[in-house]
Design a protein around this motif. Structure first.
Motif, PDB file in Angstrom:
ATOM      1  N   ASN A   3       0.858  -1.181   0.000  1.00  0.00           N
ATOM      2  CA  ASN A   3       0.000   0.000   0.000  1.00  0.00           C
ATOM      3  C   ASN A   3       0.894   1.230   0.000  1.00  0.00           C
ATOM      4  N   ILE A   4       1.041   1.862  -1.160  1.00  0.00           N
ATOM      5  CA  ILE A   4       1.970   2.977  -1.309  1.00  0.00           C
ATOM      6  C   ILE A   4       1.321   4.276  -0.837  1.00  0.00           C
ATOM      7  N   THR A   5       1.758   4.741   0.312  1.00  0.00           N
ATOM      8  CA  THR A   5       1.284   6.033   0.824  1.00  0.00           C
ATOM      9  C   THR A   5       2.361   7.108   0.696  1.00  0.00           C
ATOM     10  N   ASP A   6       3.600   6.676   0.567  1.00  0.00           N
ATOM     11  CA  ASP A   6       4.731   7.582   0.388  1.00  0.00           C
ATOM     12  C   ASP A   6       5.450   7.160  -0.891  1.00  0.00           C
ATOM     13  N   SER A   8       8.047   8.036  -2.292  1.00  0.00           N
ATOM     14  CA  SER A   8       9.500   7.881  -2.239  1.00  0.00           C
ATOM     15  C   SER A   8       9.900   6.484  -1.776  1.00  0.00           C
ATOM     16  N   LYS A   9       8.911   5.698  -1.333  1.00  0.00           N
ATOM     17  CA  LYS A   9       9.175   4.347  -0.848  1.00  0.00           C
ATOM     18  C   LYS A   9       8.891   3.274  -1.897  1.00  0.00           C
ATOM     19  N   CYS A  10       8.703   3.677  -3.147  1.00  0.00           N
ATOM     20  CA  CYS A  10       8.459   2.709  -4.221  1.00  0.00           C
ATOM     21  C   CYS A  10       9.334   3.062  -5.416  1.00  0.00           C
ATOM     22  N   CYS A  11      10.155   2.117  -5.853  1.00  0.00           N
ATOM     23  CA  CYS A  11      11.052   2.353  -6.980  1.00  0.00           C
ATOM     24  C   CYS A  11      10.458   1.894  -8.308  1.00  0.00           C
ATOM     25  N   GLY A  12       9.266   1.288  -8.271  1.00  0.00           N
ATOM     26  CA  GLY A  12       8.594   0.893  -9.500  1.00  0.00           C
ATOM     27  C   GLY A  12       9.148  -0.338 -10.174  1.00  0.00           C
ATOM     28  N   CYS A  13       9.801  -1.219  -9.414  1.00  0.00           N
ATOM     29  CA  CYS A  13      10.438  -2.401 -10.020  1.00  0.00           C
ATOM     30  C   CYS A  13       9.437  -3.458 -10.471  1.00  0.00           C
ATOM     31  N   SER A  14       8.233  -3.435  -9.920  1.00  0.00           N
ATOM     32  CA  SER A  14       7.128  -4.354 -10.242  1.00  0.00           C
ATOM     33  C   SER A  14       7.362  -5.800  -9.793  1.00  0.00           C
ATOM     34  N   ALA A  15       8.298  -6.017  -8.884  1.00  0.00           N
ATOM     35  CA  ALA A  15       8.504  -7.372  -8.350  1.00  0.00           C
ATOM     36  C   ALA A  15       7.235  -7.867  -7.658  1.00  0.00           C
ATOM     37  N   CYS A  16       6.537  -6.959  -6.976  1.00  0.00           N
ATOM     38  CA  CYS A  16       5.319  -7.339  -6.259  1.00  0.00           C
ATOM     39  C   CYS A  16       4.242  -7.805  -7.221  1.00  0.00           C
ATOM     40  N   VAL A  17       4.135  -7.142  -8.363  1.00  0.00           N
ATOM     41  CA  VAL A  17       3.128  -7.501  -9.364  1.00  0.00           C
ATOM     42  C   VAL A  17       3.368  -8.915  -9.883  1.00  0.00           C
ATOM     43  N   GLN A  18       4.632  -9.214 -10.175  1.00  0.00           N
ATOM     44  CA  GLN A  18       4.961 -10.503 -10.783  1.00  0.00           C
ATOM     45  C   GLN A  18       4.930 -11.657  -9.783  1.00  0.00           C
ATOM     46  N   ARG A  19       5.091 -11.362  -8.502  1.00  0.00           N
ATOM     47  CA  ARG A  19       5.112 -12.436  -7.503  1.00  0.00           C
ATOM     48  C   ARG A  19       3.730 -12.725  -6.923  1.00  0.00           C
ATOM     49  N   CYS A  20       2.781 -11.829  -7.085  1.00  0.00           N
ATOM     50  CA  CYS A  20       1.444 -12.016  -6.503  1.00  0.00           C
ATOM     51  C   CYS A  20       0.777 -13.284  -7.038  1.00  0.00           C
ATOM     52  N   PRO A  21       0.405 -14.249  -6.175  1.00  0.00           N
ATOM     53  CA  PRO A  21      -0.191 -15.502  -6.643  1.00  0.00           C
ATOM     54  C   PRO A  21      -1.608 -15.336  -7.183  1.00  0.00           C
ATOM     55  N   LYS A  22      -2.274 -14.260  -6.820  1.00  0.00           N
ATOM     56  CA  LYS A  22      -3.650 -14.028  -7.275  1.00  0.00           C
ATOM     57  C   LYS A  22      -3.718 -13.011  -8.419  1.00  0.00           C
ATOM     58  N   GLN A  23      -2.556 -12.489  -8.808  1.00  0.00           N
ATOM     59  CA  GLN A  23      -2.486 -11.500  -9.891  1.00  0.00           C
ATOM     60  C   GLN A  23      -3.462 -10.336  -9.657  1.00  0.00           C
ATOM     61  N   CYS A  24      -3.470  -9.882  -8.432  1.00  0.00           N
ATOM     62  CA  CYS A  24      -4.413  -8.808  -8.089  1.00  0.00           C
ATOM     63  C   CYS A  24      -3.725  -7.445  -7.959  1.00  0.00           C
ATOM     64  N   ILE A  25      -2.452  -7.367  -8.424  1.00  0.00           N
ATOM     65  CA  ILE A  25      -1.728  -6.098  -8.380  1.00  0.00           C
ATOM     66  C   ILE A  25      -1.406  -5.671  -9.808  1.00  0.00           C
ATOM     67  N   VAL A  26      -1.650  -4.421 -10.110  1.00  0.00           N
ATOM     68  CA  VAL A  26      -1.302  -3.865 -11.421  1.00  0.00           C
ATOM     69  C   VAL A  26      -0.522  -2.577 -11.218  1.00  0.00           C
ATOM     70  N   GLY A  33       3.446  10.366 -14.455  1.00  0.00           N
ATOM     71  CA  GLY A  33       3.798   9.325 -15.401  1.00  0.00           C
ATOM     72  C   GLY A  33       4.547   8.148 -14.814  1.00  0.00           C
ATOM     73  N   PHE A  34       4.834   8.169 -13.513  1.00  0.00           N
ATOM     74  CA  PHE A  34       5.539   7.053 -12.882  1.00  0.00           C
ATOM     75  C   PHE A  34       4.550   5.952 -12.495  1.00  0.00           C
ATOM     76  N   LEU A  35       4.997   4.713 -12.621  1.00  0.00           N
ATOM     77  CA  LEU A  35       4.143   3.567 -12.326  1.00  0.00           C
ATOM     78  C   LEU A  35       4.252   3.156 -10.862  1.00  0.00           C
ATOM     79  N   TYR A  36       3.085   2.876 -10.256  1.00  0.00           N
ATOM     80  CA  TYR A  36       3.023   2.406  -8.874  1.00  0.00           C
ATOM     81  C   TYR A  36       2.038   1.227  -8.785  1.00  0.00           C
ATOM     82  N   ARG A 264      12.071  10.306 -10.467  1.00  0.00           N
ATOM     83  CA  ARG A 264      11.161   9.562  -9.601  1.00  0.00           C
ATOM     84  C   ARG A 264      11.483   9.889  -8.136  1.00  0.00           C
ATOM     85  N   PRO A 265      10.474  10.089  -7.291  1.00  0.00           N
ATOM     86  CA  PRO A 265      10.736  10.448  -5.882  1.00  0.00           C
ATOM     87  C   PRO A 265      11.697   9.503  -5.169  1.00  0.00           C
ATOM     88  N   SER A 266      11.621   8.205  -5.450  1.00  0.00           N
ATOM     89  CA  SER A 266      12.489   7.236  -4.761  1.00  0.00           C
ATOM     90  C   SER A 266      13.955   7.398  -5.125  1.00  0.00           C
TER      91      SER A 266
END
Length: 407
Positions: A3-6, A8-26, A33-36, A264-266
């Protein structure tokens, strides 16, 4: 659950998206223009897999390189077609010739930047040269994992945070993986990049862009230290021509990037500096090499190679077509402090985004953000400052000349 609230704490690598077993993250773009990552909470099972692969949440300890080298490709043609010393293409060719796969950043059909892979020598050229836009990782980590499990060698090249994301995603080290990061100034906004290209096409009456080179060297009429930004395109009649060829500090997009106006803020508190990303090799320009080894230095490009694993040291020792001279961490980072630290935040960034959101004219927003009134220039120059104040002088002189021409 991520849950990105700051931001600067997300570098946009998308590791979380690819590892999610339910594919519920996009990954979704924000107003800059930065992806979160965004989670569909109705599908989330709160397994925590996304958090375990986040390189910001799970930062490693810094490590000291085993060896540091100055290196350059022995083939001048390859080196001039590279942004720096041409080490990447030699590593990539070796990987392909051994039946492996090479991952890196390339332009997509709209001239955005995405991560992709090559399995043949012919497919390597789009992965060469620097691209000063944050690349979309997509599902590159998943594809790399698949190749690794098949036993194929994988060379994965990216920014430090992308390599950190890959390492966290994989959960284990693979003997057949060589992870390479490049020292990064920071990643600029894809939104600003798109706006800049549209402005450039409109200004030059270009219908289709055919090539973009961020770091043109002698092959484009420039030099390694004084590189140029070169874009070619076709008009409505299909005739190709150069629509932009400017030194790096005269090009408005690169100027805003190098003055940290739309990073990017991070990037201002990067979680992957100082050897924390788990890469086997870190590559960078060896700025200052002429003061250390005048015979090895030339203006065609020299790379620093930070070797951070025994596996990488073995690869480098067997790598053909590369001239190397051993250096030290102190010497190599004298002009490359970004190995250790993040790019500092510039308050002018706030000005830029305010001006840009008002007009959506990135050129005007850069000029306004960097403009310094005359009364401030003299006081600041008296304190021997440089950066924004010198550029302020440039804009003031330009403004005066334009006014004289109009009259």
């Amino acid at each position: 659950m991520i849950n990105i609230t700051d931001k600067s704490k997300c570098c946009g690598c998308s590791a979380c998206v690819q590892r999610c077993p339910k594919q519920c993250i996009v990954m979704q773009g924000d107003e800059e223009g930065f992806l979160y990552p965004h989670v569909d909470v109705s599908l989330c099972i709160d397994c925590g897999a996304c958090e375990t692969v986040c390189p910001v949440i799970n930062q490693d300890e810094p490590i000291t390189p085993l060896k540091v080298f100055a290196a350059k490709n022995s083939d001048d043609e390859q080196r001039l077609c590279s942004s720096s010393g041409g080490v990447f293409i030699r590593l990539a060719e070796k990987t392909i010739c051994e039946g492996g796969v090479v991952f890196g950043a390339r332009f997509d059909k709209y001239w955005g930047v995405e991560h992709s892979y090559a399995e043949t020598l012919e497919e390597l050229e789009p992965l060469m040269r620097s691209k000063y836009v944050q690349s979309r990782i997509g599902n590159a980590y998943k594809k790399a994992e698949c190749f690794l499990r098949q036993g194929r060698k994988v060379l994965f090249v990216g920014t430090a945070c992308q390599i950190a994301g890959l390492r966290k995603f994989l959960h284990k080290d693979y003997d057949n993986l060589l992870a390479v990061d490049v020292i990064c100034h920071g990643v600029p906004s894809p939104e600003i990049w798109r706006t800049y290209l549209e402005h450039l096409k409109y200004k030059t009456n270009c219908k289709t862009i055919t090539s973009i080179i961020f770091r043109g060297k002698q092959d484009q009429g420039y030099e390694w230290k004084n590189y140029g930004f070169v874009v070619k395109g076709k008009d409505s009649e299909g005739k190709e021509r150069t629509i932009c060829s400017e030194g790096f500090m005269l090009n408005i997009y690169l100027k805003g990037f190098l003055y940290n106006l739309y990073l990017r803020p991070s990037c201002h508190q990067c979680p992957s500096k100082d050897g924390k990303n788990g890469s086997d090799i870190t590559l960078a320009d060896f700025w200052g090499i002429e003061s250390l080894d005048s015979e090895f230095a030339d203006n065609k490009g020299v790379s620093i190679v930070f070797v951070q694993s025994e596996k990488a040291l073995k690869v480098l020792r067997k790598l053909q077509g590369i001239s190397v001279v051993e250096s030290t961490l102190k010497d190599a980072t004298a002009w490359n402090g970004l190995f250790f630290t993040s790019t500092p935040y510039d308050p002018n960034s706030q000005k830029f985004w305010r001006f840009y959101k008002e007009s959506h004219n990135m050129k005007e927003a850069v000029e306004k953000a960097l403009y310094v009134p005359i009364y401030r220039m003299w006081s600041n120059m008296a304190r021997n400052t440089f950066n924004q104040y010198t550029i302020g002088i440039f804009y003031k002189i330009t403004y005066i000349l334009k006014s004289m021409i109009k009259k």
